[in-house]
Structure formats: C-alpha cells, structure tokens
Design a protein around this motif. Structure first.
Motif, PDB file in Angstrom:
ATOM      1  N   GLN A  33       0.812  -1.203   0.000  1.00 11.37           N
ATOM      2  CA  GLN A  33       0.000   0.000   0.000  1.00 11.37           C
ATOM      3  C   GLN A  33       0.852   1.262   0.000  1.00 11.37           C
ATOM      4  N   ALA A  34       2.074   1.165   0.523  1.00 12.62           N
ATOM      5  CA  ALA A  34       2.922   2.356   0.633  1.00 12.62           C
ATOM      6  C   ALA A  34       3.754   2.597  -0.619  1.00 12.62           C
ATOM      7  N   CYS A  35       4.514   1.582  -1.043  1.00 12.84           N
ATOM      8  CA  CYS A  35       5.463   1.787  -2.141  1.00 12.84           C
ATOM      9  C   CYS A  35       5.029   1.139  -3.445  1.00 12.84           C
ATOM     10  N   ALA A  36       3.889   0.416  -3.429  1.00 14.10           N
ATOM     11  CA  ALA A  36       3.336  -0.251  -4.613  1.00 14.10           C
ATOM     12  C   ALA A  36       4.198  -1.398  -5.112  1.00 14.10           C
ATOM     13  N   SER A  95      -5.321  -6.033  11.015  1.00 18.77           N
ATOM     14  CA  SER A  95      -6.570  -6.789  11.124  1.00 18.77           C
ATOM     15  C   SER A  95      -7.566  -6.433  10.023  1.00 18.77           C
ATOM     16  N   TYR A  96      -7.345  -5.296   9.331  1.00 16.38           N
ATOM     17  CA  TYR A  96      -8.195  -4.912   8.215  1.00 16.38           C
ATOM     18  C   TYR A  96      -7.609  -5.345   6.873  1.00 16.38           C
ATOM     19  N   GLU A  97      -6.483  -6.060   6.926  1.00 17.80           N
ATOM     20  CA  GLU A  97      -5.793  -6.558   5.737  1.00 17.80           C
ATOM     21  C   GLU A  97      -5.148  -5.467   4.907  1.00 17.80           C
ATOM     22  N   CYS A  98      -4.871  -4.296   5.513  1.00 18.35           N
ATOM     23  CA  CYS A  98      -3.967  -3.357   4.852  1.00 18.35           C
ATOM     24  C   CYS A  98      -2.651  -4.106   4.680  1.00 18.35           C
ATOM     25  N   THR A  99      -2.038  -4.008   3.527  1.00 19.79           N
ATOM     26  CA  THR A  99      -0.907  -4.874   3.203  1.00 19.79           C
ATOM     27  C   THR A  99       0.342  -4.056   2.914  1.00 19.79           C
ATOM     28  N   TRP A 100       1.470  -4.474   3.501  1.00 20.31           N
ATOM     29  CA  TRP A 100       2.733  -3.743   3.395  1.00 20.31           C
ATOM     30  C   TRP A 100       3.866  -4.720   3.109  1.00 20.31           C
ATOM     31  N   CYS A 101       4.838  -4.281   2.338  1.00 18.81           N
ATOM     32  CA  CYS A 101       6.034  -5.089   2.142  1.00 18.81           C
ATOM     33  C   CYS A 101       6.852  -5.055   3.434  1.00 18.81           C
ATOM     34  N   GLU A 116       8.611  -2.389   8.411  1.00 24.15           N
ATOM     35  CA  GLU A 116       9.679  -2.063   9.350  1.00 24.15           C
ATOM     36  C   GLU A 116       9.800  -0.553   9.521  1.00 24.15           C
ATOM     37  N   GLY A 117       9.605   0.180   8.433  1.00 19.27           N
ATOM     38  CA  GLY A 117       9.692   1.631   8.509  1.00 19.27           C
ATOM     39  C   GLY A 117       8.606   2.251   9.364  1.00 19.27           C
ATOM     40  N   HIS A 118       7.486   1.530   9.523  1.00 23.82           N
ATOM     41  CA  HIS A 118       6.399   2.012  10.376  1.00 23.82           C
ATOM     42  C   HIS A 118       6.444   1.360  11.757  1.00 23.82           C
ATOM     43  N   ASP A 119       7.550   0.724  12.076  1.00 24.15           N
ATOM     44  CA  ASP A 119       7.738   0.091  13.397  1.00 24.15           C
ATOM     45  C   ASP A 119       6.663  -0.937  13.708  1.00 24.15           C
ATOM     46  N   GLY A 120       6.196  -1.630  12.654  1.00 23.33           N
ATOM     47  CA  GLY A 120       5.226  -2.696  12.875  1.00 23.33           C
ATOM     48  C   GLY A 120       3.835  -2.226  13.232  1.00 23.33           C
ATOM     49  N   VAL A 121       3.517  -0.944  12.948  1.00 29.10           N
ATOM     50  CA  VAL A 121       2.200  -0.393  13.262  1.00 29.10           C
ATOM     51  C   VAL A 121       1.564   0.134  11.972  1.00 29.10           C
ATOM     52  N   CYS A 122       0.326  -0.263  11.719  1.00 33.89           N
ATOM     53  CA  CYS A 122      -0.373   0.192  10.517  1.00 33.89           C
ATOM     54  C   CYS A 122      -0.694   1.679  10.652  1.00 33.89           C
ATOM     55  N   PRO A 123      -0.245   2.527   9.735  1.00 35.71           N
ATOM     56  CA  PRO A 123      -0.545   3.959   9.824  1.00 35.71           C
ATOM     57  C   PRO A 123      -2.003   4.290   9.528  1.00 35.71           C
ATOM     58  N   ASN A 124      -2.748   3.333   8.967  1.00 33.90           N
ATOM     59  CA  ASN A 124      -4.166   3.582   8.683  1.00 33.90           C
ATOM     60  C   ASN A 124      -5.024   3.451   9.931  1.00 33.90           C
ATOM     61  N   CYS A 125      -4.872   2.319  10.643  1.00 35.52           N
ATOM     62  CA  CYS A 125      -5.728   2.053  11.804  1.00 35.52           C
ATOM     63  C   CYS A 125      -4.966   2.018  13.112  1.00 35.52           C
ATOM     64  N   GLU A 150      -1.632  -3.440  15.013  1.00 29.75           N
ATOM     65  CA  GLU A 150      -0.386  -4.183  14.853  1.00 29.75           C
ATOM     66  C   GLU A 150      -0.280  -4.773  13.449  1.00 29.75           C
ATOM     67  N   LEU A 151       0.910  -4.713  12.878  1.00 27.15           N
ATOM     68  CA  LEU A 151       1.192  -5.389  11.615  1.00 27.15           C
ATOM     69  C   LEU A 151       1.834  -6.732  11.924  1.00 27.15           C
ATOM     70  N   VAL A 152       1.267  -7.793  11.347  1.00 28.01           N
ATOM     71  CA  VAL A 152       1.790  -9.134  11.573  1.00 28.01           C
ATOM     72  C   VAL A 152       2.122  -9.783  10.241  1.00 28.01           C
ATOM     73  N   ARG A 153       2.946 -10.810  10.279  1.00 23.81           N
ATOM     74  CA  ARG A 153       3.373 -11.486   9.060  1.00 23.81           C
ATOM     75  C   ARG A 153       2.183 -12.152   8.374  1.00 23.81           C
TER      76      ARG A 153
END
Length: 221
Positions: A10-13, A26-32, A37-46, A49-52
């Motif tokens: 979602q960030a860098c395409a 938990s909303y399935e926002c998806t990040w490489c 890592e650049g967001h410290d494991g936290v979704c900037p949208n909601c 927590e970002l999990v694998r």
C-alpha cells in the motif's frame, strides 16, 4: 470461501505475489517487509499491529480468481480499499444524482472502515468487485439490542440479473446474525419496483406500520 490477497504494498506499490513476505493489519492493509519495518510494525491507517501475512502455496497461487466458482464471492472490505469497490461506490452516488468524486468516495469509505463505523461487503466475480453493500451499526432501545441499517446496496450494470444483489443481501443477514444484531432495516424508493421484488424474494418484509420523517439541517459538508 477463499480470500483475494492484496498484490501490492500500500505504501510503495511493490509487487507482492501470494508467496512473498508481507505484513498485514486486522483490516488486511498490506505492506512489504521494508515498509512495515519503517512504520515500526504499526499500521498507519488504523494504528493496529502489523503481523506477518501467511504465505500461500504455489498450488493456491495459481487458483482461479476470487468469484469464479459460479457464484459471487463475498468479502469484507477494510481501509485498504480495492479500486473496483471505490469505483462502484462512486457509481452508486452518481446513480442518485451526485457528481462523480473518486477521491471523496475513497476518503469517505476509508474513514468509515478505520473508525469501524460501517461494515462494507463486496461481491466479487472473476476477481473484480461487481457490487457492494454497506451496513451501519445502530441500536434498538426497545429491544435493548444492536441492529444494522442496510444503507447502501449497488450492483454494477453489467452484473445485474446474475444473483449478485441477492448474494449481498444474504451475506448482510448472515453478518447481522453473527454480530448478534436483532434486525436489519433498509429503505427504498416507492417506484423502485425491481428492488422491492428483490427484497421480498430474499425474505424482507415491507413495514406498513411506521412512516419515515426527515428534516434537513442545512449542513452540507
């Protein structure tokens, strides 16, 4: 039912195939991995927590697109809004005489999802959203129970008559039951005979006991 996996960060395409390392909230926002890592494991949208994200095997990765088994596939939509869902919402607003505004549609839907102010279910066929329903949580004071307002239902013109609207209605009822909602309600135009036939066929009953009154506040965001 199988879920469609987001194919780009979602960030860098960056491209993310089903077997690639990716992180989701938990909303399935998806990040490489790098952006997560650049967001410290936290979704900037909601701010969750970002999990694998589980990797999908090669066999599943080559499976048919979502919604190719003869019936529409229903999926809940989160803040990471598919472009096809935003386009449908914009078409829905234009159907009711509003000017097209894709950016406004995206902001509105994303805000509802992030704040958990609505439930958006989309119907997919051949991997593309063909219709959607949006439910707003409300409450019944008399029954001391939650309920749901089915505020928006729209099916793309090319997908009408194929069971998409009925599938969305049935999914809305199933979601209401799962959430413990006592009932669902909706309103439609008196001259929208096609919609009324669809609702009746799906088991909805017309309310002949109550009238609806409205007042315009003059506030127009």
């Amino acid at each position: 039912m199988g879920l469609a996996m987001n194919t780009h960060c979602q960030a860098c395409a960056a491209s993310l195939d089903p077997g690639a390392a990716a992180y989701i909230c938990s909303y399935e926002c998806t990040w490489c991995a790098a952006c997560a890592e650049g967001h410290d494991g936290v979704c900037p949208n909601c701010e969750g927590e970002l999990v694998r994200r589980p990797r999908r095997g090669a066999r599943a990765a080559t499976a048919a697109p979502l919604g190719t088994a003869g019936e529409p596939a229903i999926r809940e939509v989160g803040p990471d809004l598919p472009a096809s869902v935003v386009a449908l919402f914009d078409q829905y607003r234009r159907y009711y005489g509003r000017a097209g505004d894709l950016d406004g549609a995206r902001r509105f839907l994303r805000a509802r999802a992030i704040r958990a102010e609505s439930i958006i279910l989309a119907a997919y066929a051949d991997g593309e959203a063909r219709g959607f329903v949006q439910l707003y949580p409300i409450h019944s004071s008399v029954r001391l129970a939650p309920a749901l307002l089915l505020n928006d239902l729209y099916v793309a013109a090319s997908a009408r008559g194929q069971g998409v609207g009925r599938a969305l209605l049935d999914a809305a009822v199933a979601r209401a039951r799962a959430d413990g909602a006592a009932w669902l309600m909706l309103e439609t135009a008196r001259d929208n005979a096609a919609a009324q036939r669809l609702y009746a066929a799906a088991g909805w009953q017309r309310d002949d006991d109550f009238l609806t009154f409205r007042i315009d506040t003059g506030v127009h965001p």
